[in-house]
Design an enzyme around this catalytic site. Structure first.
Site, PDB file in Angstrom:
ATOM      1  N   ASP A 226       0.824  -1.198   0.000  1.00 54.55           N
ATOM      2  CA  ASP A 226       0.000   0.000   0.000  1.00 54.55           C
ATOM      3  C   ASP A 226       0.867   1.260   0.000  1.00 54.55           C
ATOM      4  OD1 ASP A 226      -2.668   1.333   0.504  1.00 54.55           O
ATOM      5  OD2 ASP A 226      -1.574   2.014   2.273  1.00 54.55           O
ATOM      6  N   GLU A 298       1.149  -0.531  -5.090  1.00 53.57           N
ATOM      7  CA  GLU A 298       0.150   0.506  -5.334  1.00 53.57           C
ATOM      8  C   GLU A 298       0.881   1.837  -5.410  1.00 53.57           C
ATOM      9  OE1 GLU A 298      -3.674   2.790  -3.381  1.00 53.57           O
ATOM     10  OE2 GLU A 298      -1.844   2.367  -2.280  1.00 53.57           O
TER      11      GLU A 298
END
Length: 567
Positions: A226, A298
């Protein structure tokens, strides 16, 4: 008439995969990936919130629709200020979702089905309720600089302390917050309850490697990392933090877009960290065997930066730096726009690395039915699965789920719940997501029409189109995408996209997608005769019908077809 003319798609593919091999590819290179938002996939205990036992009970569905691997949004212990992206214990499961025993049972079931499990890994920050942060606030040995702390600047007028720099957080407002107990500012690129870990501290990196190993030992197949661009910040040689320049994109000084984030995003050290983690996973595989463990990154970054995250001539990084280009398409996008989005990735990533991945949606973005229109859901699914490389599908996109109007329940004052509503399994009570009295978010008012059970029985439903596309990905022509000339794409008209997949020996597919609301007439596309093997709901054609591309072919508005030629 050839003996395969009246066979079903699955039988055709059995023939095709036996008629020609493909270049040696790793499992992730052509994978069908699927994101599960655990709160909304399946509730097993009637509390209206999805959980691990619920996911385990539905893994057979992933096998049914042809999924290679699924990644789970955060399931770790958390106060849920940001729905799990604020982790208070990286080594345990939040009671909302179950226990470690439940997770282990999920892994066992997934392995029995051949479905790989990828976890969401959130390294940039923790919760402020994490014991690490508490120890850092108290300046305990080894944790003093576990987070990013600074004295700030002395305000000569007030005698107080001002933040070290003008940095603004992603969720707006200052990126620095004063901690009264420690008498210093701490950095948080996101919420104030999500203090940033200090990756310049080797102990932090060691802890994160230990987290990776903990979950690898429990059987996971990789991690989706993330917020990769935010992991490192630039610090001057004298220890100060430089102000970021004004971007000109916003007139609100408290808005994230007000500054150009040249010091708080995509720093060179972040690239090196991706290489370090990839080396760790590769070494783990060497020591423990099994398939490659994968890293998804990401990063809403330039394609040049994504290329660096993937690797260079001396280092390998994240196998799948996530490609969000097709998520920017709208209902007004033409085939030429689609080609432009594809080119943006391919001109760098394919040219330099021979890798591609295509993301349909995620938990932070409106669903395809809302971004592009319900009539274009199948078109985007066809495109991402017809292109070479991995596809990444957000749960429910395979059945055409749409956003639901809900009130903001968290995530700073921004409503992202509309795309996070419960999975629609049947037309029954609570869509068979939960047998409780209510669900944590409301169901779509259209769930009785758009659900798995109903769409299983409709030949041209979004679900069956999706399943047919996954079957195609195992064909010889689709597996030959690394071979020279194995694929091509172009806008044959402003509104019609053509993708060709071939092994140049025995098999070729032509995928035609009409992005427009007018009928398209195409003349002389090819000299060979093809057969329709997959058609969408708006098509007037049917599987098994001949397509004479030397003559004229007509596409209805928003029609997509897959044509197949065999030598």
């Amino acid at each position: 008439m050839p003996k395969w003319a009246h066979l079903g798609l699955a039988a055709l593919l059995l023939i095709s995969t036996s008629q020609g091999g493909a270049a040696d590819i790793d499992w992730w290179e052509n994978a069908s990936l699927y994101q599960i938002y655990p709160r909304s996939f399946q509730d097993s205990d009637g509390d209206g919130i999805g959980d691990l036992k619920g996911i385990t009970s539905r893994l057979g569905y992933l096998k049914e629709i042809g999924i290679t691997a699924t990644w789970l949004s955060p399931i770790f212990t958390s106060p849920m200020s940001d729905f799990g992206y604020d982790i208070s214990n990286f080594y345990d499961i939040d009671p909302i979702f179950g226990t470690l025993d439940d997770f282990d049972a999920l892994i066992v079931e997934a392995k029995s089905l051949g479905v790989k499990i990828i976890l969401d890994f959130v390294p940039n920050h923790s919760s402020d309720e994490n014991v690490w942060f508490e120890k850092s606030v108290n300046r305990e040995d080894g944790y003093d600089d576990f987070y990013v702390w600074d004295d700030g600047k002395l305000n000569e007028e007030t005698g107080g302390r001002d933040p070290p720099s003008n940095w603004v957080s992603v969720f707006s407002g200052p990126m620095w917050t004063w901690n009264e107990k420690r008498q210093q500012f701490f950095l948080h690129q996101f919420q104030v309850k999500q203090p940033d870990l200090n990756f310049t501290n080797p102990m932090v990196r060691e802890h994160m490697l230990d987290v990776l190993k903990f979950w690898l030992d429990r059987g996971v197949d990789g991690f989706r990392i993330d917020a990769v661009p935010h992991i490192y910040e630039h610090r001057n040689a004298d220890g100060s933090y430089p102000d970021e320049p004004v971007s000109g994109w916003s007139s609100d000084p408290n808005a994230y877009d007000y500054h150009d984030h040249i010091y708080t995003k995509d720093q060179p050290a972040t690239v090196d960290l991706m290489y370090e983690w990839r080396e760790f996973l590769d070494n783990y595989r060497e020591q423990n065997g099994g398939d490659s463990r994968v890293l998804l990154a990401e990063a809403y970054s330039s394609v040049e930066t994504l290329s660096a995250y993937f690797g260079n001539s001396t280092h390998q990084g994240t196998q799948l730096p996530m490609n969000f280009q097709l998520m920017y398409l709208s209902g007004y996008s033409t085939a030429e726009d689609v080609v432009g989005s594809i080119d943006y990735w391919m001109n760098t990533m394919w040219k330099e690395h021979q890798t591609a991945n295509w993301v349909v949606g995620n938990h932070d973005t409106n669903r395809v039915a809302d971004r592009m229109g319900a009539h274009e859901v199948d078109l985007l699914n066809v495109i991402v699965n017809a292109l070479p490389g991995a596809s990444v599908t957000y749960y429910g996109e395979e059945i055409g789920m749409s956003n639901v109007d809900v009130e903001c329940t968290g995530d700073s004052c921004e409503d992202r719940d509309g795309e996070r509503t419960p999975m629609q399994w049947t037309a029954g009570k609570n869509a068979d997501f939960s047998d409780g009295q209510s669900t944590w978010l409301p169901l779509s008012p259209e769930y009785q029409r758009y659900n798995v059970q109903t769409e299983r029985g409709v030949s041209r439903s979004s679900l069956n189109i999706f399943k047919g596309l996954q079957a195609l990905k195992s064909s010889a022509a689709f597996l030959a995408f690394k071979e020279d000339g194995g694929f091509s794409y172009e806008a044959v008209t402003k509104q019609v996209l053509q993708i060709i997949r071939t092994n140049k020996i025995s098999e070729e597919y032509r995928i035609l997608v009409n992005m427009g609301n007018d009928m398209e007439i195409l003349d002389g596309l090819a000299s060979k005769t093809y057969e329709y093997v997959l058609v969408t709901a708006y098509s007037t054609h049917y599987p098994g019908q001949k397509a004479y591309l030397s003559e004229r072919i007509i596409l209805m508005p928003y029609e997509a077809v897959v044509l197949r030629w065999l030598a």
